[in-house]
Scaffold this active site. Sequence first.
Site, PDB file in Angstrom:
ATOM      1  CG  HIS A 222       2.367  -8.820   0.846  1.00 40.32           C
ATOM      2  ND1 HIS A 222       1.719 -10.049   1.284  1.00 40.32           N
ATOM      3  CD2 HIS A 222       2.273  -7.828   1.958  1.00 40.32           C
ATOM      4  CE1 HIS A 222       1.153  -9.588   2.502  1.00 40.32           C
ATOM      5  NE2 HIS A 222       1.564  -8.627   2.794  1.00 40.32           N
TER       6      HIS A 222
ATOM      7  CB  SER B  11      11.076   2.987   4.365  1.00 40.15           C
ATOM      8  OG  SER B  11      12.059   3.721   3.833  1.00 40.15           O
TER       9      SER B  11
ATOM     10  CG  ASP C 170      -1.851  -1.018   1.401  1.00 40.55           C
ATOM     11  OD1 ASP C 170      -2.124  -1.643   0.296  1.00 40.55           O
ATOM     12  OD2 ASP C 170      -2.817  -0.993   2.280  1.00 40.55           O
TER      13      ASP C 170
END
Length: 284
Positions: A145, A248, A88
């Site tokens: 992921h 980050s 995200d």
Amino acid sequence: MSDRLAVLAQYLLPKQALTTLAGSFAGAQAGALTTGVIRWFVKRYRVDLSEAADADPGSYKSFNDFFTRALRADARPLSRADFLCPVDGAISQFGGIEGEQIFQAKGHHYSTTALVGGDAKLAAGFTDGAFATLYLSPRDYHRIHMPVGGRLTRMIHVPGELFSVNPATARGVPGLFARNERVVCVFESDFGSFVLVLVGATIVGSMATVWHGRVNPPRSGKIREWSYAGQQIVLGKGEEMGRFLLGSTVVMLFPKGLLRFNPAWAPGGAVRLGESMGCSVQPC
């Protein structure tokens, strides 16, 4: 005010000391104080806890537990695309690598060799390839992921600076993503090799992978490398590969002729884990 002037203070701040202090606090189990900070953070950054596997701020023992919270199993359905968005966040930049030069922001480029810690042979595999840089803001889900299934071959921890990685800093600090501390993960996939880089930043206490655990600290000041050539560490598309303890940026590198990006992508656009990042150069 120019972006360079706006980030001048970051050159002067004791970033390493601040990061160590923030990491210590984030890992502390301070009861009501921890819960109070989490509730403030949720309100300040408008965190959507309805998507979390555990939506109760009071159930997290530390801020790190909250920050790396899992999502509900149905919160991020996976696209059928060949390549998935791994996080995200927001698109910082993406596109073609010009020779070995990666576009950071207006007026700034950095090299693939610098990004991967000076390994010119590794970097050569991505000459004229493709890259994507994705920024995770404080409100985002902070697990990373797999964009495509792959077998892990190497991991490299590259020491470096701890500048912020927000858009203003990307515009104001030359070579930002090749200057900051980072963890370079090299994979082989059915489509070819790719690199997924976790970039550290101010108050990012640590970065972790599912096969190693926390990679930093320690911060020895020297490049450290692990080889997994003789092991079968295989992660499927969409499977968790790592996480940031405080947020980050992720940078991905792909070889030439491998990836065609989602035509809906644009710099500055919001992205979510599991959405289509693109397809192979073969017809989608």
